[in-house]
Design a protein around this motif. Structure first.
Motif, PDB file in Angstrom:
ATOM      1  N   VAL B 128       0.911  -1.202  -0.119  1.00 39.12           N
ATOM      2  CA  VAL B 128       0.110   0.059  -0.017  1.00 39.12           C
ATOM      3  C   VAL B 128       0.812   1.076   0.099  1.00 39.12           C
ATOM      4  N   PRO B 129       0.764   2.079  -1.113  1.00 41.70           N
ATOM      5  CA  PRO B 129       1.798   3.298  -1.183  1.00 41.70           C
ATOM      6  C   PRO B 129       1.899   4.208  -0.103  1.00 41.70           C
ATOM      7  N   SER B 130       0.377   4.334   0.416  1.00 40.92           N
ATOM      8  CA  SER B 130       0.303   5.391   1.395  1.00 40.92           C
ATOM      9  C   SER B 130       0.950   4.925   2.568  1.00 40.92           C
ATOM     10  N   PHE B 131       0.933   3.689   3.290  1.00 38.60           N
ATOM     11  CA  PHE B 131       1.332   2.948   4.163  1.00 38.60           C
ATOM     12  C   PHE B 131       3.117   3.345   4.230  1.00 38.60           C
ATOM     13  N   ASP B 132       3.632   2.916   2.934  1.00 39.23           N
ATOM     14  CA  ASP B 132       5.110   2.861   2.884  1.00 39.23           C
ATOM     15  C   ASP B 132       5.445   4.634   3.004  1.00 39.23           C
ATOM     16  N   ILE B 133       4.735   5.382   2.203  1.00 40.24           N
ATOM     17  CA  ILE B 133       4.972   6.862   2.578  1.00 40.24           C
ATOM     18  C   ILE B 133       5.110   7.190   3.761  1.00 40.24           C
ATOM     19  N   ALA B 134       4.062   6.762   4.698  1.00 42.63           N
ATOM     20  CA  ALA B 134       3.753   7.271   6.116  1.00 42.63           C
ATOM     21  C   ALA B 134       4.891   6.776   6.823  1.00 42.63           C
ATOM     22  N   VAL B 135       5.298   5.322   6.676  1.00 43.65           N
ATOM     23  CA  VAL B 135       6.367   4.853   7.543  1.00 43.65           C
ATOM     24  C   VAL B 135       7.709   5.339   7.131  1.00 43.65           C
ATOM     25  N   GLY B 136       7.987   5.230   5.860  1.00 45.26           N
ATOM     26  CA  GLY B 136       9.220   5.630   5.171  1.00 45.26           C
ATOM     27  C   GLY B 136       9.684   7.160   5.653  1.00 45.26           C
ATOM     28  N   GLY B 137       8.516   8.117   5.510  1.00 40.73           N
ATOM     29  CA  GLY B 137       8.769   9.469   5.955  1.00 40.73           C
ATOM     30  C   GLY B 137       9.381   9.761   7.537  1.00 40.73           C
ATOM     31  N   GLN B 138       8.711   8.631   8.407  1.00 38.66           N
ATOM     32  CA  GLN B 138       8.968   8.920   9.603  1.00 38.66           C
ATOM     33  C   GLN B 138      10.497   8.234   9.827  1.00 38.66           C
ATOM     34  N   VAL B 139      10.800   7.223   9.193  1.00 43.66           N
ATOM     35  CA  VAL B 139      12.119   6.793   9.117  1.00 43.66           C
ATOM     36  C   VAL B 139      13.069   7.826   8.819  1.00 43.66           C
ATOM     37  N   LEU B 140      13.047   8.486   7.697  1.00 43.49           N
ATOM     38  CA  LEU B 140      13.843   9.535   7.206  1.00 43.49           C
ATOM     39  C   LEU B 140      13.782  10.712   8.523  1.00 43.49           C
ATOM     40  N   ILE B 141      12.722  11.076   9.068  1.00 51.39           N
ATOM     41  CA  ILE B 141      12.786  12.195  10.026  1.00 51.39           C
ATOM     42  C   ILE B 141      13.743  11.573  11.249  1.00 51.39           C
ATOM     43  N   ALA B 142      13.520  10.463  11.497  1.00 48.97           N
ATOM     44  CA  ALA B 142      14.200  10.083  12.657  1.00 48.97           C
ATOM     45  C   ALA B 142      15.697   9.930  12.404  1.00 48.97           C
ATOM     46  N   VAL B 143      16.125   9.585  11.099  1.00 45.48           N
ATOM     47  CA  VAL B 143      17.580   9.919  10.966  1.00 45.48           C
ATOM     48  C   VAL B 143      18.251  11.218  10.883  1.00 45.48           C
ATOM     49  N   VAL B 144      17.244  12.258  10.231  1.00 44.78           N
ATOM     50  CA  VAL B 144      17.689  13.467  10.076  1.00 44.78           C
ATOM     51  C   VAL B 144      17.830  14.258  11.545  1.00 44.78           C
ATOM     52  N   VAL B 145      16.856  13.726  12.515  1.00 48.63           N
ATOM     53  CA  VAL B 145      16.945  14.233  14.125  1.00 48.63           C
ATOM     54  C   VAL B 145      18.004  13.796  14.721  1.00 48.63           C
ATOM     55  N   LEU B 146      18.082  12.561  14.383  1.00 52.81           N
ATOM     56  CA  LEU B 146      19.516  11.816  14.876  1.00 52.81           C
ATOM     57  C   LEU B 146      20.952  12.612  14.570  1.00 52.81           C
ATOM     58  N   LEU B 147      20.920  12.857  13.365  1.00 53.55           N
ATOM     59  CA  LEU B 147      22.046  13.691  12.734  1.00 53.55           C
ATOM     60  C   LEU B 147      22.225  15.159  13.573  1.00 53.55           C
ATOM     61  N   GLY B 148      21.088  15.507  14.322  1.00 55.54           N
ATOM     62  CA  GLY B 148      21.153  16.746  14.770  1.00 55.54           C
ATOM     63  C   GLY B 148      20.694  17.959  13.777  1.00 55.54           C
ATOM     64  N   LEU B 149      20.275  17.488  12.639  1.00 57.99           N
ATOM     65  CA  LEU B 149      20.013  18.741  11.695  1.00 57.99           C
ATOM     66  C   LEU B 149      18.353  19.044  11.735  1.00 57.99           C
ATOM     67  N   ARG B 150      18.308  20.146  12.551  1.00 55.19           N
ATOM     68  CA  ARG B 150      16.859  20.293  13.063  1.00 55.19           C
ATOM     69  C   ARG B 150      15.906  20.967  12.127  1.00 55.19           C
ATOM     70  N   ARG B 151      16.882  22.107  11.232  1.00 51.04           N
ATOM     71  CA  ARG B 151      16.228  22.660  10.224  1.00 51.04           C
ATOM     72  C   ARG B 151      15.651  21.738   9.144  1.00 51.04           C
ATOM     73  N   VAL B 152      16.642  20.979   8.670  1.00 51.73           N
ATOM     74  CA  VAL B 152      16.441  20.107   7.526  1.00 51.73           C
ATOM     75  C   VAL B 152      15.185  19.061   8.249  1.00 51.73           C
ATOM     76  N   ALA B 153      15.321  18.852   9.398  1.00 52.78           N
ATOM     77  CA  ALA B 153      14.230  17.919  10.031  1.00 52.78           C
ATOM     78  C   ALA B 153      12.976  18.298   9.713  1.00 52.78           C
ATOM     79  N   LEU B 154      12.602  19.618  10.116  1.00 53.74           N
ATOM     80  CA  LEU B 154      11.544  20.433   9.963  1.00 53.74           C
ATOM     81  C   LEU B 154      11.000  20.427   8.827  1.00 53.74           C
TER      82      LEU B 154
END
Lengths: 120, 352
Positions: B128-154
């Motif tokens: 289901v594409p929308s499920f993949d987008i929902a979960v994949g988007g959050q994985v990406l956010i988690a990675v960016v937050v972990l890298l400390g890039l808050r503006r990019v995360a926003l």
């Protein structure tokens, strides 16, 4: 620090440290001496107070030593701690002054005249 | 020597009343003070001394348990929260995939519906594409937050929100709690990211205790999901508590009622709160509860009002029920944390 009155144990611990850094047992004996043996701090009470004082940055760890195979950690008063202690001492002194001057002026006969006399 | 060894053992046992974080740093030191204070020849801790140690130890446990003043401040809790939000959504998504449950066969339900799904969740969700987008988007956010890039995360949060809404509007394939949770996560994540100071402390703040809280919260969402479907074998607590058939879809089976959800949620909340106090994560868990609130609200509403969807965007009342309480609470916490942080920065210009 709030405007609340400081607990006596806290006041005496800070006073003990005002003369220089001391380890836990040193504070206990010093506090007993300052209070003429009236306040005998127990270890649990002391470390609860020290924990709070460290959190409030009134007291900091000075150094550590091993004496007879046992760890001794020395605590010292921080500049902030000295300020707070000075403010509390001034507050107590003002109270003491007010009490003594009123007692002196009162008509009540004191059981201990030595307290009302002197240079207060 | 044997006397002093026995005394030392006694004191050590008493010091067990203190929290581990204290013992690690100060057990030896305090033991030395207790031993120095013992009278010669004493071979057992005195009663008053023992009472004082136990009382102080338990007091410190309470104090460090996040009860005022807690060890993990609001600013720290928010920082953990900004990382926990995407992790929670991903955890719930993975649970949906990993723990599908088969729905009963047609004969057991009592009516024929050839289009009814065979299972809830499972690997088919990955198509289901929308499920993949929902979960994949959050994985990406988690990675960016972990890298400390808050503006990019926003920026990623904003992009994920847009993608999520578009995908969800065109595809009903996302399981409902996942859909509500995803929609709740993005604004809360954005708010948390705006207020937390820059830096990469989250990684160090997120210890195993917070991990336990996170897993419990993801489990709670999953439990609520399973209980929400009357065909699920896990629906019995809510069905037992309230067995009125209100759903237009499955009149044959008794449906869970609102009282059932409230009771089940209270039991869960009590369990989580108890664990939070024991494990010193109360503030963090409170924020997680904030995150899960829309899921609970949606489930209660869907049972109470025959499939009412609080995600219907054109009703102001629905939106208020869904978002107002958590957003108000979060705003209050953030103002509090922000003012405390500014005080700290003013007091210690060098070290903050």
């Amino acid at each position: 620090m709030t405007q609340r009155a400081m607990q006596e144990a806290t006041f005496l611990i800070l006073t003990a440290l005002a003369a220089g850094s001391q380890h836990g047992y040193g504070i206990i004996t010093d506090v007993a001496e300052i209070s003429s043996g009236r306040v005998r701090l127990r270890a649990g009470t002391l470390y609860t107070a020290l924990d709070r004082l460290r959190e409030g940055e009134l007291v900091a760890v000075d150094r550590e030593e091993i004496v007879d195979g046992r760890l001794r950690r020395y605590y010292r008063l921080t500049p902030k701690g000295a300020d707070v202690l000075a403010a509390e001492a001034a507050r107590l002194q003002a109270n003491v002054g007010a009490a003594l001057s009123r007692l002196k002026a009162s008509a009540v006969v004191l059981a201990r005249p030595d307290l009302a006399g002197g240079t207060a | 020597m044997t006397e002093s060894a026995g005394l030392e053992r006694g004191y050590r046992r008493l010091l067990g009343a203190y929290p581990l974080s204290f013992r690690r740093e100060q057990e030896e030191e305090m033991l030395a003070v207790l031993m120095a204070g013992a009278s010669p020849g004493q071979c057992w801790p005195g009663l008053a001394e023992a009472a004082d140690v136990i009382r102080s130890g338990l007091g410190m446990r309470l104090r460090r348990a996040g009860l005022p003043p807690g060890s993990l401040g609001w600013a720290d809790a928010l920082m953990v929260f900004s990382l926990a939000v995407p992790l929670l959504v991903v955890a719930v998504g993975l649970l949906d995939v990993a723990l599908p449950y088969p729905l009963p066969r047609v004969s057991e339900v009592g009516f024929r519906d050839p289009y009814a799904p065979r299972e809830f969740g499972g690997l088919s969700l990955l198509h289901v594409p929308s499920f993949d987008i929902a979960v994949g988007g959050q994985v990406l956010i988690a990675v960016v937050v972990l890298l400390g890039l808050r503006r990019v995360a926003l920026a990623v949060v904003a992009a994920a929100a847009a993608g999520f809404w578009i995908a969800a509007a065109n595809n009903a394939g996302i399981p409902e709690p996942m859909w509500v949770l995803g929609a709740a996560a993005l604004p809360l994540e954005a708010l948390a990211l705006i207020v937390v100071p820059s830096g990469r402390r989250d990684r160090w703040l997120l210890r195993w205790r917070e991990g336990v809280g996170l897993l419990l919260a993801a489990g709670a969402v999953q439990v609520l999901t399973l209980m929400s479907d009357a065909r699920s074998p896990f629906a019995w607590p809510t069905i037992v508590l309230q067995s009125t058939a209100t759903s237009a879809h499955f009149k044959i089976l008794p449906q869970p009622g609102i009282e059932g959800y409230v009771a089940a949620t209270l039991v869960l909340a009590a369990a989580v709160a108890g664990l939070a106090v024991t494990l010193k994560i109360s503030r963090f868990v409170l924020l997680l509860v904030v995150l899960c609130y829309p899921v609970v609200a949606q489930l209660v509403a869907s049972v109470r009002y025959e499939h009412a969807d609080l995600m219907d965007f054109f009703r102001a009342g629905n939106l208020a029920v869904l978002w107002l309480p958590p957003l108000l609470l979060l705003a209050g916490i953030m103002i509090h944390a922000y003012t405390r942080l500014r005080e700290r920065v003013v007091r210690q210009p060098g070290s903050a």
